[in-house]
Design a protein around this motif. Structure first.
Motif, mmCIF file in Angstrom:
data_model
loop_
_atom_site.group_PDB
_atom_site.id
_atom_site.type_symbol
_atom_site.label_atom_id
_atom_site.label_comp_id
_atom_site.label_asym_id
_atom_site.label_seq_id
_atom_site.Cartn_x
_atom_site.Cartn_y
_atom_site.Cartn_z
ATOM 1 N N LEU A 5 0.836 -1.207 0.000
ATOM 2 C CA LEU A 5 0.000 0.000 0.000
ATOM 3 C C LEU A 5 0.866 1.250 0.000
ATOM 4 N N TRP A 6 1.885 1.267 0.877
ATOM 5 C CA TRP A 6 2.735 2.463 0.973
ATOM 6 C C TRP A 6 3.599 2.632 -0.263
ATOM 7 N N SER A 111 8.172 3.000 3.019
ATOM 8 C CA SER A 111 7.295 1.860 3.274
ATOM 9 C C SER A 111 6.415 2.069 4.495
ATOM 10 N N SER A 112 6.602 3.164 5.239
ATOM 11 C CA SER A 112 5.777 3.402 6.414
ATOM 12 C C SER A 112 5.555 4.897 6.598
ATOM 13 N N PHE A 113 4.510 5.221 7.334
ATOM 14 C CA PHE A 113 4.171 6.615 7.617
ATOM 15 C C PHE A 113 4.859 7.015 8.908
ATOM 16 N N TYR A 118 7.378 15.355 5.531
ATOM 17 C CA TYR A 118 6.005 15.787 5.284
ATOM 18 C C TYR A 118 5.401 14.943 4.164
ATOM 19 N N TYR A 119 4.118 14.656 4.316
ATOM 20 C CA TYR A 119 3.433 13.770 3.375
ATOM 21 C C TYR A 119 2.329 14.487 2.614
ATOM 22 N N ILE A 124 -1.613 10.782 3.724
ATOM 23 C CA ILE A 124 -2.367 11.052 4.955
ATOM 24 C C ILE A 124 -3.676 10.265 4.961
ATOM 25 N N GLU A 125 -4.327 10.185 3.808
ATOM 26 C CA GLU A 125 -5.559 9.407 3.719
ATOM 27 C C GLU A 125 -5.283 7.920 3.928
ATOM 28 N N ALA A 126 -4.176 7.433 3.395
ATOM 29 C CA ALA A 126 -3.801 6.038 3.605
ATOM 30 C C ALA A 126 -3.507 5.779 5.082
ATOM 31 N N PHE A 127 -2.873 6.750 5.737
ATOM 32 C CA PHE A 127 -2.619 6.643 7.175
ATOM 33 C C PHE A 127 -3.938 6.531 7.948
#
Length: 423
Positions: A5-6, A111-113, A118-119, A124-127
């Motif tokens: 996903l990431w 691969s990770s939040f 900054y994203y 952010i929506e995936a988080f």
């Protein structure tokens, strides 16, 4: 599956970045200019309506921070010299700050939040999706509404039990203030994962409503095209300038006492009417629907390191001014006590900073009866301004948690956290 996903999110981000032609700010400088009166401040604000050459970063009671195209520097110098206004460089090259801010993308683990970079909105929506999947018993999705360009405005509710007082956090209403959504996402994670006893009490004995990115169109635009964009992205039918200042668009003393601009090219343009911006109308409708569950309303902004209570539209003081200052002082004292020594000041919006009509804190306080309503302007005081280096994200988040713990404790002591509804 999660790593995939990431990876997909990261590829989408890189494609979006690569396909858009970004506005550059090579050799643009930011100056701090000391002003002697309101007229001088207003003139500098008016100068900033020429958005191709000037950009207003901050306007306070006795100083203005303004970004200048190098080709127009002589215009600013002539004015400041003619009125003997002290002027000093705060940022010597805006593009160099932007480049430094973005450089972490090539070195960080995609691969990770996390909170070392900054994203963009997609990440952010995936988080949020990941959080909702991991903690289904205590989190639920909030559908605020839809933006002008058709993006969903998303939030999350964290509730460990019924009967808790409510705290609402509005974040990234101004598109370029990236530290606000970074802080909001960190808070969401911390409220769910921290093992600290005080944080657990904060998390489990209050209902949290958090909207990490309210101005979704503007925020997306800062990532693809113009890092310094502030407003919404809705066109103005009688102007070539785009967008309104969403924090001047609430239906609370809209456009009163010079607290906003009627010029569509201004950074503080209030829109064609109250709630003309769909993002603000959507948030207002949602908050109004749950106002009896909310005890505290916080609007995250940057920069200046100041807590601003109502009112912004008038110099009059709210009836519970002393209590508002008590909780603000608790926040500021807690932050300053940390090793970073960051100093926050506090006061009413009109008294501590400037007149601002149609803002979130005034609307929540006056129209929704949420009696602890604040705008919190985060780090820093101008060295980096809106382009706060990623290395400062985690220290800033640590400060924010310390401040919130003290703020909520003082609010409880003063009797503001009594449950406002019954089942």
């Amino acid at each position: 599956m999660k790593n995939l996903l990431w990876v997909l999110v990261s590829l989408a981000v890189l494609l979006a970045i690569g396909s858009a032609e970004k506005i550059r700010y090579d050799n643009f400088k930011v100056f701090k200019i000391k002003t002697k009166n309101v007229e001088q401040r207003k003139w500098l604000e008016q100068l900033a309506s020429d958005s191709e050459n000037f950009n207003l970063w901050h306007s306070g009671k006795d100083e203005v921070h303004i970004m200048v195209n190098p080709q127009k520097l002589i215009n600013l110098q002539n004015y400041t010299r003619s009125y003997s206004l002290p002027m000093e460089v705060m940022v010597s090259n805006v593009q160099s700050l932007i480049d430094g801010e973005q450089s972490t993308r090539s070195t960080d683990d995609d691969s990770s939040f996390g909170w070392t970079r900054y994203y963009p909105l997609s990440a952010i929506e995936a988080f949020l999706d990941d959080i909702l999947t991991k903690y289904p018993s205590v989190t639920s999705a909030i559908d605020i509404g839809t933006s002008y360009e058709g993006r969903k405005i998303r939030g999350i509710k964290i509730s460990y039990k019924e009967g808790n007082p409510g705290i609402f956090i509005e974040s990234n209403i101004h598109a370029r203030e990236w530290i606000t959504s970074a802080t909001a996402t960190w808070l969401i994670n911390e409220l769910l994962t921290s093992t600290d006893e005080k944080v657990r009490n904060l998390a489990e004995n209050h209902d949290w409503y958090i909207v990490p990115v309210l101005n979704v169109d503007g925020f997306a635009y800062t990532h693809t095209t113009d890092r310094m964009w502030r407003k919404t992205r809705q066109p103005v039918n009688f102007s070539s300038c785009i967008g309104a200042d969403p924090n001047r668009n609430y239906d609370s003393h809209w456009m009163e006492n010079n607290g906003a601009s009627a010029n569509p090219c201004s950074e503080t343009y209030a829109g064609t009417s109250p709630f003309s911006e769909p993002e603000i109308k959507a948030l207002a409708d949602y908050v109004a629907s749950i106002k009896d569950r909310l005890n505290i309303m916080l609007a995250f902004h940057s920069y200046s390191q100041v807590l601003l209570s109502p009112y912004g539209w008038t110099a009059d003081l709210p009836s519970n001014f002393d209590d508002l200052m008590a909780v603000a002082k608790a926040y500021a004292d807690a932050v300053e006590s940390l090793p970073y020594g960051t100093v926050y000041t506090y006061g009413t919006s009109s008294g501590a900073m400037y007149f601002a009509s149609g803002a979130t804190n005034d609307w929540a306080y006056s129209e929704q009866d949420i009696l602890l309503s604040f705008t919190i302007e985060f780090r820093d005081t101008g060295r980096y301004g809106f382009i706060l280096p990623p290395i400062q994200i985690l220290p800033h988040c640590e400060e924010t948690m310390a401040g919130l713990l003290a703020f909520v404790e003082k609010a409880d002591e003063l009797g503001y956290l009594n449950v406002k509804y019954t089942f």
